[in-house]
Write an enzyme that holds these catalytic residues in place. Structure first.
Site, PDB file in Angstrom:
ATOM      1  N   ASP A  44       0.832  -1.209   0.000  1.00 44.17           N
ATOM      2  CA  ASP A  44       0.000   0.000   0.000  1.00 44.17           C
ATOM      3  C   ASP A  44       0.863   1.254   0.000  1.00 44.17           C
ATOM      4  O   ASP A  44       1.968   1.261   0.536  1.00 44.17           O
ATOM      5  CB  ASP A  44      -0.980   0.008   1.197  1.00 44.17           C
ATOM      6  CG  ASP A  44      -0.286  -0.178   2.533  1.00 44.17           C
ATOM      7  OD1 ASP A  44       0.592  -1.067   2.652  1.00 44.17           O
ATOM      8  OD2 ASP A  44      -0.595   0.586   3.468  1.00 44.17           O
ATOM      9  N   ASP A  60       8.820   4.205  -0.742  1.00 43.81           N
ATOM     10  CA  ASP A  60       8.057   3.704   0.414  1.00 43.81           C
ATOM     11  C   ASP A  60       6.899   2.851  -0.076  1.00 43.81           C
ATOM     12  O   ASP A  60       5.801   3.354  -0.254  1.00 43.81           O
ATOM     13  CB  ASP A  60       7.593   4.878   1.266  1.00 43.81           C
ATOM     14  CG  ASP A  60       6.829   4.457   2.511  1.00 43.81           C
ATOM     15  OD1 ASP A  60       6.864   3.262   2.861  1.00 43.81           O
ATOM     16  OD2 ASP A  60       6.199   5.325   3.125  1.00 43.81           O
ATOM     17  N   GLU A 113      -0.176  -1.350   5.732  1.00 43.03           N
ATOM     18  CA  GLU A 113       0.882  -0.867   6.627  1.00 43.03           C
ATOM     19  C   GLU A 113       0.676   0.604   6.954  1.00 43.03           C
ATOM     20  O   GLU A 113       0.821   1.020   8.094  1.00 43.03           O
ATOM     21  CB  GLU A 113       2.267  -1.087   6.003  1.00 43.03           C
ATOM     22  CG  GLU A 113       3.428  -0.888   6.992  1.00 43.03           C
ATOM     23  CD  GLU A 113       3.878   0.560   7.167  1.00 43.03           C
ATOM     24  OE1 GLU A 113       4.529   0.859   8.174  1.00 43.03           O
ATOM     25  OE2 GLU A 113       3.568   1.407   6.291  1.00 43.03           O
ATOM     26  N   GLU A 114       0.324   1.391   5.942  1.00 44.03           N
ATOM     27  CA  GLU A 114       0.182   2.836   6.150  1.00 44.03           C
ATOM     28  C   GLU A 114      -0.998   3.182   7.057  1.00 44.03           C
ATOM     29  O   GLU A 114      -1.150   4.314   7.487  1.00 44.03           O
ATOM     30  CB  GLU A 114       0.030   3.559   4.798  1.00 44.03           C
ATOM     31  CG  GLU A 114       1.225   3.428   3.856  1.00 44.03           C
ATOM     32  CD  GLU A 114       2.446   4.238   4.309  1.00 44.03           C
ATOM     33  OE1 GLU A 114       2.378   4.923   5.333  1.00 44.03           O
ATOM     34  OE2 GLU A 114       3.490   4.149   3.621  1.00 44.03           O
ATOM     35  N   HIS A 127       6.146   9.803   1.215  1.00 47.06           N
ATOM     36  CA  HIS A 127       4.921  10.589   1.454  1.00 47.06           C
ATOM     37  C   HIS A 127       4.969  11.974   0.822  1.00 47.06           C
ATOM     38  O   HIS A 127       4.057  12.769   1.022  1.00 47.06           O
ATOM     39  CB  HIS A 127       4.613  10.739   2.963  1.00 47.06           C
ATOM     40  CG  HIS A 127       4.335   9.451   3.665  1.00 47.06           C
ATOM     41  ND1 HIS A 127       3.550   9.395   4.799  1.00 47.06           N
ATOM     42  CD2 HIS A 127       4.718   8.181   3.418  1.00 47.06           C
ATOM     43  CE1 HIS A 127       3.482   8.125   5.216  1.00 47.06           C
ATOM     44  NE2 HIS A 127       4.192   7.384   4.386  1.00 47.06           N
TER      45      HIS A 127
END
Lengths: 422, 422
Positions: A103, A134, A168-169, A392
């Site tokens: 994700d 990421d 995960e996020e 991000h």
């Protein structure tokens, strides 16, 4: 069991082009929350090619929601599976989880990006796009490492358990589901973007939502009301003090070079409906870091107490205490002694490839590692090719040379670790 | 021309029940911006009953937008008319505008209300609901005064021009449109909620929107970003300082008893999208009061300068100055000498009904009066039965006794004023 390191280097080098194309395909699949299927399909195809024993399943909320670490506001997982691929060892060696999340966070304002956030374009040795650093780049390095080891025909005593997880996020429900399904190991590597540093310790974190009250009035006679925005400013200042106090107590040498080891981030504020009215409520949302040596509950207590103290400086807060809600994501901290064999073996492999000692530090952010270590006692190291600064953010990218280097290191590590006796 | 005051008192008293029912109907019509038609229909019905010459029209934006006082972000006025009802005088007397606005501010959080915000319920002599005090109660007192005068058959030399306008809460486009349509007079009364005080001076006000910048980053490494929320706190503190400075200079005796004569109200803030990201922009909306002796432009300048000063305390603001937008509502200040015949006549009528002298003060908020006085030189007094403390708040209500008293005073005033020679 050993293998000549130059053979690993060669096996990795031969797969550069193919790996870049693979990562491009991964990045081009926009796998934000709820849309992970396309990227997982790319992963599944690769795992099949590597001859892995595949386990593809949709998370059943009822099977994980009773776990104390479960924090997830997502109801629906249909069509967006977790993926685990296993290479069974011959027996007697240490097993290894290699965990990456599929994700990605939303791309944000597209105007801030120089190109399409999902372009996967390569320029000056970097591959661009949301998720490149990421952590699809990290996942690509895991799969490249496995492929290199396989191509050399090196037998492994311990099993390799590759995991491509969702969520995960948003709090780690994907890794938690894999753990509940029975996937444990003698060690785990998570290639989150550490910029090639090795993190034996990871900061955990929790989200909080604060409701700060005021009393509305006409803006022209604002002295007849109490501004929820002014009260929110008081709360923000208290949170900054709390952050200072908490960080003053940090003496772990792994945090020596980190300006704010345990940040309290105030990520959102919203208050008021009308420019000329005094607002009667403000909502603040943020994230508080949890030290590797801390547990969630004591940090909760500390924040509650700090906000409770506000009544000493302003009696308003005595009558109208700040309401605290612990919502959304929650990442367990992780802590492994830097002298642990997992860290030592990884460090040695790093040195063989890079000729220098790795930087051993503590991560300033949470990973799914806390779920593995706190949830099942699995030793975890976080080590990956991406860089936190770019995660991000707009124009996220990854240095491809780092991806290849970390694959070389990981390939060597797999050979060493999985052939160590249990 | 005079009339026995006890006859007026009686005429008002006889219409108490009917007036309460009328005000209930008005309050039950939720006339927030864009939804004024239902309440205006109630007004129109009443004006017809009073035999007024009616002028009902939808504002044509193109006819008012060139006026320097025009500040309005509303594109569409279809179906929500302005209403003016005229009682023509016999000639030779002073004409009078009686102006009330029909729009109300939103009800806010319904949970804060003890009953439906549009109930119109009566309890312990008070009528409850959004708009009861600001200012449908004032409008009801105007119409009751007119009705009382009519019922007594008192002839009036000057015309009475009753106005029920839209858009007061958003900058006065309704009153401006009435002015542009040709409605002027020798004096005007606006029964905004003054709690029976007489306000010869009114504070003006302007809305502002500030864009405060930051730099986004992951919350775990928040030191790599710059928080737009922290910068917004700095901006808010600067606005508080500016408010202090501006109010330290106020020496008008009419403001003696007002804690903050010229408030700067910060009504809204919004920043951030994700609890664990550093927000890169914050939007602040507010209202700055303009003294009766000030002009809009100099106050604009002062605010711009104050925010420009921020670069001296934080170089971030040098590279990223706060962006200022003057949007939405803008209320001209109004100023009439307390010795003006309009104030004197109104004060005398007040004394006849209440047996004491009225409190003469300056209003801490803007009204449409500034448009009439600054725009056409019409002397304006603001005087009404509601209370500011309750305006824009939950459980807004009006003391019905005050409504009747102010109707008595206004009826006597109409008789006196409209029969004074021009």
């Amino acid at each position: 069991m050993t293998v000549e390191r130059h053979l690993i280097a060669q096996a990795v080098a031969e797969r550069r082009k193919e790996t870049i194309a693979f990562l491009q395909r991964l990045v081009q699949e926009d796998s934000i929350r709820g849309n992970e299927a396309g990227a997982q399909a790319v992963i599944i195809e690769k795992c099949r090619k590597l001859g892995m024993e595949l386990d593809i399943w949709e998370i059943d909320r009822t099977e994980v929601e009773s776990h104390p670490f479960f924090r997830c506001d997502r109801e629906q997982f249909t069509g967006n599976p977790n993926v685990v691929g296993v290479l069974k060892g011959t027996g007697g060696g240490k097993s290894l989880i290699l965990n990456g999340h599929i994700d990605v966070v939303p791309a944000g304002d597209r105007k801030d990006w120089s190109a399409d956030p999902y372009s996967g374009k390569v320029e000056n040795g970097r591959l661009y796009g949301r998720g490149s650093t990421d952590m699809k780049g990290g996942t690509a390095s895991l799969l490249l490492a496995i492929e290199a080891v396989q191509s050399l025909g090196v037998p492994l005593k311990g099993s390799v358990i590759f995991q491509s997880v969702i969520e995960e996020e948003s709090g780690g429900a994907g890794t938690l589901a894999a753990l509940k399904r029975g996937y444990v190991a003698d060690g785990a590597i998570i290639p989150e973007p550490t910029n090639m540093k090795i993190f034996p310790k990871q900061q955990g974190s929790m989200w909080f939502r604060l409701k700060v009250k005021g009393k509305s009035a006409h803006g022209g006679t604002r002295y007849e009301g109490v501004s929820a925005i002014d009260n929110a400013v008081t709360v923000i200042q208290r949170l900054h003090e709390l952050e200072r106090d908490r960080n003053d107590r940090v003496d772990d040498p792994l945090y020596e070079n980190i300006p704010i080891p345990l940040p309290i981030n105030i990520g959102k504020i919203s208050s008021g409906e009308w420019p000329s009215s005094v607002p009667d409520v403000a909502i603040i949302e943020g994230r508080i870091g949890v030290g590797p040596w801390e547990d969630m509950e004591s940090v909760e207590e500390e924040l509650i107490e700090a906000l409770g103290d506000l009544k000493k400086i302003d009696e308003w807060f005595d009558q109208h205490p700040v309401e605290i809600e612990w919502f959304g994501g929650r990442w367990q901290p992780g802590s492994l002694e830097p002298g642990h064999p997992l860290i030592q073996t990884l460090s040695e492999e790093f040195q063989k490839v890079c000729a220098v000692r790795p930087v051993i530090e503590a991560s300033p952010w949470g990973t799914d590692g806390g779920i593995l270590s706190k949830g099942a006692g699995i030793p975890v190291a976080v080590f990956g090719p991406g860089t936190t600064e770019l995660a991000h953010d707009a124009d996220e990218s990854i240095e491809l040379e780092h991806l290849f280097k970390s694959a070389e290191i990981l390939a060597g590590f797999i050979v060493e670790w999985c052939n160590q006796p249990v």
